[in-house]
Design a protein around this motif. Sequence first.
Motif, PDB file in Angstrom:
ATOM      1  N   LYS A  68       0.824  -1.216   0.000  1.00 12.33           N
ATOM      2  CA  LYS A  68       0.000   0.000   0.000  1.00 12.33           C
ATOM      3  C   LYS A  68       0.858   1.267   0.000  1.00 12.33           C
ATOM      4  CE  LYS A  68      -3.852  -2.120   2.547  1.00 12.33           C
ATOM      5  NZ  LYS A  68      -4.636  -2.077   3.818  1.00 12.33           N
ATOM      6  N   GLY A  69       2.158   1.079   0.116  1.00 15.80           N
ATOM      7  CA  GLY A  69       3.041   2.236   0.147  1.00 15.80           C
ATOM      8  C   GLY A  69       3.199   2.845   1.525  1.00 15.80           C
ATOM      9  N   GLU A  70       2.745   2.135   2.545  1.00 17.30           N
ATOM     10  CA  GLU A  70       2.813   2.663   3.903  1.00 17.30           C
ATOM     11  C   GLU A  70       4.174   2.421   4.550  1.00 17.30           C
ATOM     12  OE1 GLU A  70      -0.411   0.954   6.068  1.00 17.30           O
ATOM     13  OE2 GLU A  70      -1.961   1.764   4.748  1.00 17.30           O
ATOM     14  N   ILE A  71       4.942   1.444   4.025  1.00 14.87           N
ATOM     15  CA  ILE A  71       6.291   1.174   4.538  1.00 14.87           C
ATOM     16  C   ILE A  71       7.285   1.351   3.393  1.00 14.87           C
ATOM     17  CG2 ILE A  71       7.822  -0.490   5.625  1.00 14.87           C
ATOM     18  CD1 ILE A  71       5.458  -1.870   6.818  1.00 14.87           C
ATOM     19  N   PRO A  72       8.055   2.417   3.407  1.00 16.86           N
ATOM     20  CA  PRO A  72       9.064   2.599   2.355  1.00 16.86           C
ATOM     21  C   PRO A  72      10.260   1.688   2.590  1.00 16.86           C
ATOM     22  CG  PRO A  72       9.221   4.377   3.952  1.00 16.86           C
ATOM     23  CD  PRO A  72       8.031   3.540   4.359  1.00 16.86           C
ATOM     24  N   ASN A  73      11.022   1.428   1.544  1.00 20.12           N
ATOM     25  CA  ASN A  73      12.280   0.665   1.630  1.00 20.12           C
ATOM     26  C   ASN A  73      12.081  -0.714   2.252  1.00 20.12           C
ATOM     27  OD1 ASN A  73      13.811   3.017   0.715  1.00 20.12           O
ATOM     28  ND2 ASN A  73      13.503   3.837   2.775  1.00 20.12           N
ATOM     29  N   PHE A  74      10.986  -1.391   1.886  1.00 21.13           N
ATOM     30  CA  PHE A  74      10.733  -2.721   2.425  1.00 21.13           C
ATOM     31  C   PHE A  74      11.327  -3.761   1.474  1.00 21.13           C
ATOM     32  CE2 PHE A  74       8.279  -6.533   3.453  1.00 21.13           C
ATOM     33  CZ  PHE A  74       8.355  -6.516   4.850  1.00 21.13           C
ATOM     34  N   THR A  75      12.205  -4.594   2.018  1.00 20.72           N
ATOM     35  CA  THR A  75      12.929  -5.560   1.191  1.00 20.72           C
ATOM     36  C   THR A  75      11.969  -6.509   0.478  1.00 20.72           C
ATOM     37  OG1 THR A  75      14.783  -5.486   2.731  1.00 20.72           O
ATOM     38  CG2 THR A  75      14.724  -7.328   1.186  1.00 20.72           C
ATOM     39  N   GLY A  76      12.192  -6.664  -0.817  1.00 17.47           N
ATOM     40  CA  GLY A  76      11.375  -7.548  -1.639  1.00 17.47           C
ATOM     41  C   GLY A  76      10.257  -6.827  -2.356  1.00 17.47           C
ATOM     42  N   ILE A  77       9.861  -5.639  -1.834  1.00 13.53           N
ATOM     43  CA  ILE A  77       8.779  -4.870  -2.453  1.00 13.53           C
ATOM     44  C   ILE A  77       9.334  -3.618  -3.119  1.00 13.53           C
ATOM     45  CG2 ILE A  77       6.557  -3.710  -2.093  1.00 13.53           C
ATOM     46  CD1 ILE A  77       6.518  -6.744  -1.675  1.00 13.53           C
ATOM     47  N   ASN A  78       9.893  -2.721  -2.327  1.00 12.35           N
ATOM     48  CA  ASN A  78      10.452  -1.496  -2.913  1.00 12.35           C
ATOM     49  C   ASN A  78      11.913  -1.275  -2.511  1.00 12.35           C
ATOM     50  OD1 ASN A  78       9.902  -0.848  -0.228  1.00 12.35           O
ATOM     51  ND2 ASN A  78       8.053   0.302  -0.756  1.00 12.35           N
ATOM     52  N   SER A  79      12.557  -2.337  -2.072  1.00 11.40           N
ATOM     53  CA  SER A  79      13.996  -2.322  -1.819  1.00 11.40           C
ATOM     54  C   SER A  79      14.523  -3.707  -2.172  1.00 11.40           C
ATOM     55  CB  SER A  79      14.282  -2.000  -0.345  1.00 11.40           C
ATOM     56  OG  SER A  79      15.679  -1.890  -0.119  1.00 11.40           O
ATOM     57  N   PRO A  80      15.665  -3.807  -2.824  1.00 12.68           N
ATOM     58  CA  PRO A  80      16.111  -5.101  -3.362  1.00 12.68           C
ATOM     59  C   PRO A  80      16.644  -6.052  -2.299  1.00 12.68           C
ATOM     60  CG  PRO A  80      17.778  -3.436  -3.756  1.00 12.68           C
ATOM     61  CD  PRO A  80      16.589  -2.717  -3.175  1.00 12.68           C
ATOM     62  N   TYR A  81      16.545  -7.356  -2.594  1.00 13.69           N
ATOM     63  CA  TYR A  81      17.246  -8.378  -1.820  1.00 13.69           C
ATOM     64  C   TYR A  81      18.194  -9.100  -2.772  1.00 13.69           C
ATOM     65  CZ  TYR A  81      18.495 -12.504   0.816  1.00 13.69           C
ATOM     66  OH  TYR A  81      19.229 -13.471   1.440  1.00 13.69           O
ATOM     67  N   GLU A  82      19.471  -9.109  -2.419  1.00 10.10           N
ATOM     68  CA  GLU A  82      20.487  -9.758  -3.249  1.00 10.10           C
ATOM     69  C   GLU A  82      20.789 -11.138  -2.654  1.00 10.10           C
ATOM     70  OE1 GLU A  82      23.735  -7.032  -3.210  1.00 10.10           O
ATOM     71  OE2 GLU A  82      22.646  -5.456  -4.275  1.00 10.10           O
ATOM     72  N   ALA A  83      20.308 -12.173  -3.318  1.00  9.30           N
ATOM     73  CA  ALA A  83      20.482 -13.537  -2.813  1.00  9.30           C
ATOM     74  C   ALA A  83      21.955 -13.929  -2.814  1.00  9.30           C
ATOM     75  CB  ALA A  83      19.680 -14.521  -3.666  1.00  9.30           C
ATOM     76  N   PRO A  84      22.379 -14.723  -1.837  1.00  3.91           N
ATOM     77  CA  PRO A  84      23.780 -15.178  -1.794  1.00  3.91           C
ATOM     78  C   PRO A  84      24.148 -15.959  -3.053  1.00  3.91           C
ATOM     79  CG  PRO A  84      22.693 -15.628   0.291  1.00  3.91           C
ATOM     80  CD  PRO A  84      21.619 -15.192  -0.662  1.00  3.91           C
ATOM     81  N   GLU A  85      25.366 -15.780  -3.518  1.00  2.90           N
ATOM     82  CA  GLU A  85      25.831 -16.491  -4.704  1.00  2.90           C
ATOM     83  C   GLU A  85      26.453 -17.835  -4.341  1.00  2.90           C
ATOM     84  OE1 GLU A  85      28.483 -13.697  -6.508  1.00  2.90           O
ATOM     85  OE2 GLU A  85      26.860 -12.503  -7.393  1.00  2.90           O
ATOM     86  N   HIS A  86      27.157 -17.887  -3.202  1.00  2.00           N
ATOM     87  CA  HIS A  86      27.825 -19.144  -2.808  1.00  2.00           C
ATOM     88  C   HIS A  86      27.697 -19.341  -1.299  1.00  2.00           C
ATOM     89  CE1 HIS A  86      29.502 -19.266  -6.837  1.00  2.00           C
ATOM     90  NE2 HIS A  86      29.968 -18.039  -6.668  1.00  2.00           N
ATOM     91  N   PRO A  87      26.482 -19.503  -0.790  1.00  3.17           N
ATOM     92  CA  PRO A  87      26.336 -19.738   0.657  1.00  3.17           C
ATOM     93  C   PRO A  87      26.825 -21.133   1.031  1.00  3.17           C
ATOM     94  CG  PRO A  87      24.228 -20.033  -0.428  1.00  3.17           C
ATOM     95  CD  PRO A  87      25.185 -19.539  -1.493  1.00  3.17           C
ATOM     96  N   GLU A  88      27.204 -21.317   2.298  1.00  5.34           N
ATOM     97  CA  GLU A  88      27.603 -22.653   2.752  1.00  5.34           C
ATOM     98  C   GLU A  88      26.400 -23.598   2.752  1.00  5.34           C
ATOM     99  OE1 GLU A  88      31.059 -20.298   3.700  1.00  5.34           O
ATOM    100  OE2 GLU A  88      28.928 -19.900   3.914  1.00  5.34           O
ATOM    101  N   PHE A  89      25.223 -23.064   3.102  1.00  5.04           N
ATOM    102  CA  PHE A  89      24.002 -23.875   3.133  1.00  5.04           C
ATOM    103  C   PHE A  89      22.842 -23.080   2.553  1.00  5.04           C
ATOM    104  CE2 PHE A  89      26.579 -25.413   6.681  1.00  5.04           C
ATOM    105  CZ  PHE A  89      26.609 -26.776   6.426  1.00  5.04           C
ATOM    106  N   THR A  90      21.960 -23.778   1.844  1.00 16.00           N
ATOM    107  CA  THR A  90      20.704 -23.200   1.370  1.00 16.00           C
ATOM    108  C   THR A  90      19.558 -24.037   1.948  1.00 16.00           C
ATOM    109  OG1 THR A  90      21.678 -22.370  -0.679  1.00 16.00           O
ATOM    110  CG2 THR A  90      19.291 -22.640  -0.634  1.00 16.00           C
ATOM    111  N   LEU A  91      18.665 -23.400   2.682  1.00 16.81           N
ATOM    112  CA  LEU A  91      17.524 -24.080   3.291  1.00 16.81           C
ATOM    113  C   LEU A  91      16.257 -23.627   2.583  1.00 16.81           C
ATOM    114  CD1 LEU A  91      18.425 -23.652   7.084  1.00 16.81           C
ATOM    115  CD2 LEU A  91      19.154 -25.448   5.500  1.00 16.81           C
ATOM    116  N   SER A  92      15.592 -24.555   1.889  1.00 17.23           N
ATOM    117  CA  SER A  92      14.365 -24.232   1.160  1.00 17.23           C
ATOM    118  C   SER A  92      13.170 -24.546   2.046  1.00 17.23           C
ATOM    119  CB  SER A  92      14.301 -25.030  -0.148  1.00 17.23           C
ATOM    120  OG  SER A  92      13.116 -24.735  -0.839  1.00 17.23           O
TER     121      SER A  92
END
Length: 635
Positions: free
Chosen positions: A592-616
């Motif tokens: 709704k635009g009530e929270i600015p800079n929210f990760t995944g919506i209007n601020s980016p999330y950069e996924a790890p490229e080489h994490p030791e573990f990935t939990l799905s």
Amino acid sequence: MRSNTPASNIKSPTTSAAIEKFMQQQNDLDLLRFITCGSVDDGKSTLIGCLLYEAKCIFDDQVASLKQESITYGTQGGDIDFALLVDGLAAEREQGITIDVAYRFFNTDKRKFIVADTPGHEQYTRNMVTGASNADLAVILIDARKGVIEQTKRHAFICSLLGIKQVVLAINKMDLIGYNESVFHQIHADFESFASQLKFSNITPIPISALKGDNVVNRSPHMSWFRGPTLMAILETAPIPNLANDHGLRLPVQWVNRPHLNFRGFAGTIAAGTVKPGDEVRVLPSGAKAKVAEIILFEQSHDQAQCGQAVTLTLDKEIDASRGDMIVSAQDPCEVSDQFEVDLVWMTEEQGFIGRSYGMQIGSNWVNAQITEIKHKTNVNTLQTSPTRSLELNDIVVAKLSLDKPVAYELYQQCRPLGAFILVDRFSNATVAAGMINYALRRAANVHLQNLSINKPLRHKLNGHRGKVLWFTGLSGSGKSTIADIVEQKLHQQGIRTYILDGDNVRHGLNKDLGFTDADRIENIRRITEVAHLMVDAGLVVLTAFISPFIAEREVARSRFEAHEFVEIYVDTPLEIAEQRDTKGLYKKARKGEIPNFTGINSPYEAPEHPEFTLSTAETSPEQLADQLLAQLDL
């Protein structure tokens, strides 16, 4: 009788002597580096072309080619367009503007010159910085019809910032205002008023017409009221500063030359001072001393070497020195520090933030540097300063840097080669900023690590396990805190000493003063990293549950720990599933635009490229994921 020997191979003693004399005269000429700068269409390229043409520094075939190209690309209705001598890029010729820095070499009977024609557009300010970084003098052009404008001020400020002391104020296109004397004097007064706040030692105003050649090389018949020198006269007589001679030896080591066991030399280009065999030198930052045994240049020994020469030095004893170290005069050494106040010119569209870490190239040395504070940025139009927490393209700021190890340096205004540096993005290798050292932060020299009696190995022995940080990262609602809590419970049952640093909990205390802008997120992670580092040193297994959206900051966090101490765990949850779990209603508010800079919506999330573990978490329960993680962890 005609000789069978080609005429080109016949060299009389007289001719040979004349050639050698001419070559020696050319070699003895000093060199002036200067730049032309100003707003778009002020006539910078035209001025340089006119200089080359009027000084007869181009060949007949170049003149013929210039005349032909003036018909195709020129902007002077078929007349010679001098700008085409400099504007080498096709895009420049088509648009009639300068985009890149164009360098030209020419000489007269009195001096050699290297001129950098720098672009006028604001978006190419970084190119202008490049051209000004080695200049001894600046020719700042002003269109007489427009007067002092924003770009004039921007370029004047950058010239001052980069240590240029001598300025020629070339008020161009006087032919288009009827060679009006009062306009010339008014523009000169306006510029002097602005430049009084800058660091120029002298400003020489000249009314010119680059297109017509007025007061460029020859005095103008249309401006008898002007009694000053022509532009060429200024260029041929301007003093050439050489601050490098005011210092003792400064040799950044570029390469340790060891072709066989019996030879070990230190190669580099002398940045300041001179050196002779027998001189006592010191290697910084270690401080080890020795004497110069031999100076080698082109496989020959020399009695002396001076600033600008690339040489190899051998020493009278074995001392430890490598690329990035500095060999200096033992009697006149430079200083060493790991914290500085600097001027920064931001040169990329990627934002810069307090707390972010970059690679830093200073001389031949490569270190890691972190922006710890941005004191202010400068409005180049008014020279007023204002606070900022981030850096945008073309921003000029005063900032503080912290390095991961001490470096030898000089203040930029005293020795450019040893006070200038660049900041480099460690992932893309792009140059993000050019910087100049103002001074070292003296307090840094008084802060030392204390050697404590009880150290990390002893704490590990007492605990019965090593310290480690389990760095959980992922979107809000991914399950980081849930999994971390289960993992901690299971570790506690095994007798392992743990502590969870949770994102929400920490923001109630340590980081309650931070918001959620990119700059605040970076500072948030920096503080958490330092707290986790102390806890690992204490022998705890630390579990951090933070979004920590940026790769750069997670890599900086990793660099603070030993290789086996940092475990990155990516809790991989698709955005749509995270939104379905939205127990706090945050995603709905962000949509709704009530929270600015929210990760995944209007601020980016950069996924790890080489994490030791990935939990799905899409199809597996937190309990199962915790068990899978613990089964593979090495504690």
